[in-house]
Motif scaffolding. Sequence first.
Motif, PDB file in Angstrom:
ATOM      1  N   GLY A   1       0.804  -1.210   0.000  1.00  0.00           N
ATOM      2  CA  GLY A   1       0.000   0.000   0.000  1.00  0.00           C
ATOM      3  C   GLY A   1       0.836   1.259   0.000  1.00  0.00           C
ATOM      4  O   GLY A   1       2.056   1.228   0.108  1.00  0.00           O
ATOM      5  N   ASP A   2       0.143   2.381  -0.128  1.00  0.00           N
ATOM      6  CA  ASP A   2       0.817   3.676  -0.120  1.00  0.00           C
ATOM      7  C   ASP A   2       1.529   3.944   1.199  1.00  0.00           C
ATOM      8  O   ASP A   2       2.570   4.593   1.217  1.00  0.00           O
ATOM      9  CB  ASP A   2      -0.196   4.791  -0.407  1.00  0.00           C
ATOM     10  N   ASN A   3       0.958   3.469   2.302  1.00  0.00           N
ATOM     11  CA  ASN A   3       1.602   3.709   3.603  1.00  0.00           C
ATOM     12  C   ASN A   3       2.998   3.099   3.662  1.00  0.00           C
ATOM     13  O   ASN A   3       3.911   3.698   4.222  1.00  0.00           O
ATOM     14  CB  ASN A   3       0.742   3.143   4.736  1.00  0.00           C
ATOM     15  N   GLU A   4       3.155   1.925   3.070  1.00  0.00           N
ATOM     16  CA  GLU A   4       4.467   1.293   3.039  1.00  0.00           C
ATOM     17  C   GLU A   4       5.438   2.106   2.188  1.00  0.00           C
ATOM     18  O   GLU A   4       6.605   2.259   2.545  1.00  0.00           O
ATOM     19  CB  GLU A   4       4.371  -0.139   2.505  1.00  0.00           C
ATOM     20  N   ASN A   5       4.940   2.643   1.070  1.00  0.00           N
ATOM     21  CA  ASN A   5       5.786   3.476   0.208  1.00  0.00           C
ATOM     22  C   ASN A   5       6.217   4.741   0.937  1.00  0.00           C
ATOM     23  O   ASN A   5       7.378   5.146   0.859  1.00  0.00           O
ATOM     24  CB  ASN A   5       5.047   3.854  -1.075  1.00  0.00           C
TER      25      ASN A   5
ATOM     26  N   THR B   1       6.430   5.197   4.179  1.00  0.00           N
ATOM     27  CA  THR B   1       7.371   4.810   5.229  1.00  0.00           C
ATOM     28  C   THR B   1       8.758   4.572   4.644  1.00  0.00           C
ATOM     29  O   THR B   1       9.764   5.031   5.199  1.00  0.00           O
ATOM     30  CB  THR B   1       6.882   3.540   5.951  1.00  0.00           C
ATOM     31  N   GLN B   2       8.806   3.879   3.521  1.00  0.00           N
ATOM     32  CA  GLN B   2      10.089   3.617   2.873  1.00  0.00           C
ATOM     33  C   GLN B   2      10.744   4.925   2.426  1.00  0.00           C
ATOM     34  O   GLN B   2      11.937   5.126   2.622  1.00  0.00           O
ATOM     35  CB  GLN B   2       9.900   2.693   1.671  1.00  0.00           C
ATOM     36  N   LEU B   3       9.974   5.836   1.846  1.00  0.00           N
ATOM     37  CA  LEU B   3      10.519   7.122   1.399  1.00  0.00           C
ATOM     38  C   LEU B   3      11.018   7.952   2.577  1.00  0.00           C
ATOM     39  O   LEU B   3      12.063   8.603   2.483  1.00  0.00           O
ATOM     40  CB  LEU B   3       9.470   7.908   0.610  1.00  0.00           C
TER      41      LEU B   3
ATOM     42  N   ALA C   1      14.747   9.195   3.017  1.00  0.00           N
ATOM     43  CA  ALA C   1      15.015  10.627   3.217  1.00  0.00           C
ATOM     44  C   ALA C   1      15.866  10.835   4.469  1.00  0.00           C
ATOM     45  O   ALA C   1      16.793  11.654   4.481  1.00  0.00           O
ATOM     46  CB  ALA C   1      13.707  11.408   3.322  1.00  0.00           C
ATOM     47  N   SER C   2      15.571  10.081   5.511  1.00  0.00           N
ATOM     48  CA  SER C   2      16.348  10.180   6.742  1.00  0.00           C
ATOM     49  C   SER C   2      17.795   9.751   6.506  1.00  0.00           C
ATOM     50  O   SER C   2      18.729  10.406   6.979  1.00  0.00           O
ATOM     51  CB  SER C   2      15.708   9.302   7.820  1.00  0.00           C
ATOM     52  N   ASP C   3      17.966   8.684   5.748  1.00  0.00           N
ATOM     53  CA  ASP C   3      19.323   8.225   5.414  1.00  0.00           C
ATOM     54  C   ASP C   3      20.071   9.295   4.629  1.00  0.00           C
ATOM     55  O   ASP C   3      21.242   9.571   4.901  1.00  0.00           O
ATOM     56  CB  ASP C   3      19.276   6.928   4.599  1.00  0.00           C
ATOM     57  N   TYR C   4      19.399   9.908   3.664  1.00  0.00           N
ATOM     58  CA  TYR C   4      20.042  10.953   2.858  1.00  0.00           C
ATOM     59  C   TYR C   4      20.387  12.166   3.710  1.00  0.00           C
ATOM     60  O   TYR C   4      21.436  12.778   3.537  1.00  0.00           O
ATOM     61  CB  TYR C   4      19.163  11.359   1.677  1.00  0.00           C
TER      62      TYR C   4
END
Length: 124
Positions: free
Chosen positions: A72-76, A78-80, A84-87
């Motif tokens: 679902g979109d929620n997983e996307n 969360t992944q983004l 973003a946090s890693d970047y």
Amino acid sequence: MAHVEIGQKIKEVFDSRQIKLTDFADELGTVRQNVYRIFRKRHLDTGLLLKISQVLHHNFFQYYVETPKGQGDNENVTQLKHEASDYRNQLELSKKEVDYLRKIIKLMEEKSELIQQMEGKVSF
């Protein structure tokens, strides 16, 4: 896979961001006329699309990827957020490294000046 008019998508996101066209062009390292061309493009080089995604803070690559069934979109989102946090962390580390290197350069320049001054005072 659905046909994507990427220039049109970029224009939509650009309009919603309320950024001046000149500022957008500057951030992309181009001129206004090229931005208008981008808005009319059906396809873009991935490097340019990445740069536009970064400047507008929008993942334009999502329009080219079909969501697997069950994801679902929620997983996307969360992944983004995780990416973003890693970047952000990588950016902070890079900033610290640049500051450190600037300090080293400054010290090297000061040392070079001292050596030149010492050589000027010592004459045989």
